[in-house]
Design a protein around this motif. Structure first.
Motif, PDB file in Angstrom:
ATOM      1  N   CYS A 141       0.775  -1.229  -0.187  1.00 53.90           N
ATOM      2  CA  CYS A 141      -0.017  -0.007   0.043  1.00 53.90           C
ATOM      3  C   CYS A 141       0.900   1.116  -0.038  1.00 53.90           C
ATOM      4  CB  CYS A 141      -0.996  -0.099   1.085  1.00 53.90           C
ATOM      5  SG  CYS A 141      -1.938  -1.394   1.441  1.00 53.90           S
TER       6      CYS A 141
ATOM      7  N   ASN B 135       0.214   4.446  -0.087  1.00 49.65           N
ATOM      8  CA  ASN B 135      -0.328   5.578   0.839  1.00 49.65           C
ATOM      9  C   ASN B 135      -1.528   5.033   1.527  1.00 49.65           C
ATOM     10  OD1 ASN B 135      -0.201   8.262   1.611  1.00 49.65           O
ATOM     11  ND2 ASN B 135      -1.776   8.682  -0.067  1.00 49.65           N
ATOM     12  N   PRO B 136      -1.357   5.622   3.093  1.00 56.07           N
ATOM     13  CA  PRO B 136      -0.239   5.741   3.479  1.00 56.07           C
ATOM     14  C   PRO B 136       0.806   5.074   3.898  1.00 56.07           C
ATOM     15  CG  PRO B 136      -2.091   5.729   5.030  1.00 56.07           C
ATOM     16  CD  PRO B 136      -2.672   5.347   3.695  1.00 56.07           C
ATOM     17  N   THR B 137       1.886   5.368   4.101  1.00 55.47           N
ATOM     18  CA  THR B 137       3.034   4.620   4.471  1.00 55.47           C
ATOM     19  C   THR B 137       2.579   3.663   5.860  1.00 55.47           C
ATOM     20  OG1 THR B 137       4.436   6.320   4.046  1.00 55.47           O
ATOM     21  CG2 THR B 137       5.549   4.552   5.101  1.00 55.47           C
TER      22      THR B 137
ATOM     23  N   ALA C  34      -3.811   3.951  -7.751  1.00 54.34           N
ATOM     24  CA  ALA C  34      -3.089   5.322  -7.879  1.00 54.34           C
ATOM     25  C   ALA C  34      -3.293   5.892  -9.334  1.00 54.34           C
ATOM     26  CB  ALA C  34      -1.765   4.957  -7.495  1.00 54.34           C
TER      27      ALA C  34
ATOM     28  N   GLU D 272      -6.194   8.828  -9.061  1.00 51.65           N
ATOM     29  CA  GLU D 272      -6.416   9.699  -8.130  1.00 51.65           C
ATOM     30  C   GLU D 272      -6.661  11.200  -8.564  1.00 51.65           C
ATOM     31  OE1 GLU D 272      -2.690   9.520  -5.843  1.00 51.65           O
ATOM     32  OE2 GLU D 272      -3.237   7.779  -4.738  1.00 51.65           O
TER      33      GLU D 272
END
Length: 466
Positions: free
Chosen positions: A99, A101-103, A307, A310
């Protein structure tokens, strides 16, 4: 109607010679017959003429699955249907930890289960997305089996439902194919295919791309298109490969070469080519669709990462592409598993509605919820069914649900970052019920509405406008 943008594609004598040599290296006997074996071919299966063959659209997503990823996918895909009225299905190759985002985030098990319950296919993309062409057989087995355990034990998918695999970064080797075959996978979808430069044994043009096939006699694909994308060197009986067909750039075709724009996230930055949007992107997508539609009807691959959606402009661009494709005659969106099932027993385009009805009796498929489903005297389904309206909305929305059983229910609403903006708990009886989804005080955007009752989870997307 999409029309083919004129383009001149020429080949030099050296390229043609290399192509002939590549074709000579792939040998598949006539004894390889459906449903268990299928030779690499540019001809549609089952002896169908191209004009009698359905044009399939394959929509897939790789990596992490979370409410936030679904929130950016929703504006592109929600509401798109097949000719029989079923929502267009898609395939998710899920990795538990990849994943961006977020870390530190991980895949949300409830979201994966909700996608499966909605009729989409779930595939394996390894647990940690850290495999490569240097991995040993033991390492591949662990990477694949650990993700299988996660999907079955933590997500709760029914045993035997995960039959497809895609390699992280498309980095493959012989050990990977051996591991997949040992684990009983039906297909893999990691190999890039392109028709030019003499690399492919079968594909000779965008109109004659190779169809998916089994690896009983090797791969009829342009192995080594880049060094880490290796085809098997030993037979892998009954294991299918669904290629990642390369897209041609219609404005980049020169007199003696073809310029590719990748096979994933078309229109984004790829190989030093700047992102493209609007009419330029639509033209690229249209050329590649029409080449297949007017050619041998090889599936149209729309392979993405969440992603890539987005940007709202890109969402609108790809929505336009999908709407145009699905509005053409005899075009059907299908999962990867569904495509393999169709190829094992092909049906002509004019029988696809009956084929889908039969297929969905025994396989996971999206279901159209009709107004009759919510009637007081209607037979209760074996799981929660719901419809969400109006969508989009400028005020509160309504979630109409038919509950198969009584018990506690939790309703949650998430924003694109996965934050809970509304949560309510209640206990209901079996039957019809309506819930208010309060969005009048939130910002414009896309939200995930998730309802949970026991082990059943249902998730839908809702756009709020201001």
């Amino acid at each position: 109607m999409w029309t083919r943008i004129p383009a001149l594609i020429a080949f030099c004598a050296t390229t043609l010679l290399l192509a002939a040599e590549a074709r000579a290296q792939y040998m598949c006997p006539e004894t390889c017959q459906l449903p268990s074996c299928y030779c690499a071919s540019a001809e549609p299966p089952g002896g169908l003429a191209p004009e009698d063959t359905p044009q399939f659209v394959l929509v897939t997503f790789d990596d992490c699955v979370r409410p936030a990823t679904e929130a950016v996918i929703a504006p592109v895909l929600d509401g798109l249907t097949n000719p029989d009225g079923r929502p267009a299905p898609r395939t998710y190759f899920v990795s538990r930890t990849n994943c961006p985002n977020p870390t530190g985030a991980v895949t949300d098990a409830a979201t994966v289960r909700a996608l499966y319950d909605a009729g989409h296919e779930i595939g394996n993309h390894t647990e940690n997305h850290d495999t490569s062409e240097t991995h040993t057989l033991e390492q591949w087995i662990e990477a694949i089996s650990s993700q299988q355990r996660y999907l079955y034990d933590e997500v709760g998918l029914p045993a035997g439902t995960i039959t497809g695999f895609r390699a992280p970064f498309l980095r493959t080797n012989e050990a990977m194919y051996t591991a997949l075959q040992a684990a009983g996978f039906r297909y893999e979808s990691s190999l890039l295919e392109q028709p030019f430069y003499g690399a492919s044994p079968v594909s000779t043009s965008p109109q004659t791309y190779v169809w998916p096939h089994t690896l009983d006699y090797g791969a009829g694909i342009s192995c080594g298109f880049f060094t880490a994308n290796e085809c098997p060197t030993e037979p892998k009986p009954s294991l299918w490969t669904i290629p990642a067909w390369e897209f041609l750039d219609p404005d980049g075709i020169e007199a003696d070469s073809a310029i590719y724009y990748g096979a994933f996230d078309i229109g984004t930055f790829y190989g030093g080519v700047f992102p493209i949007t609007g009419d330029r992107l639509f033209d690229l997508m249209a050329v590649n669709f029409v080449d297949r539609y007017d050619g041998n009807r090889v599936p149209y691959n729309l392979f993405f990462h969440a992603a890539a959606f987005e940007d709202p402009e890109r969402q609108a661009d790809m929505r336009r592409v999908l709407e145009a494709a699905l509005n053409e005659p005899d075009v059907w969106a299908i999962t990867m598993e569904g495509l393999i099932e169709w190829m094992r027993n092909p049906a002509p385009a004019d029988e696809m509605a009956a084929w889908f009805e039969s297929y969905c009796e025994t396989s996971q498929c999206p279901r159209v919820v009709t107004t009759e489903d919510a009637g007081e005297d209607a037979a209760l389904p074996d799981r929660v069914e719901a419809s969400l309206f109006p969508n989009p909305t400028v005020d509160d929305a309504t979630l109409a649900v038919v509950h198969a059983t009584s018990g506690p229910v939790t309703l949650e609403v998430f924003d694109v970052l996965g934050r809970v903006v509304h949560r309510a708990e209640t206990t209901v009886g079996a039957g019809s019920r309506r819930y208010t989804v309060p969005l009048r005080d939130v910002s414009a955007g896309t939200y995930v509405v998730r309802l949970r009752q026991g082990a059943t989870v249902l998730a839908q997307h809702l756009a709020a406008k201001r």
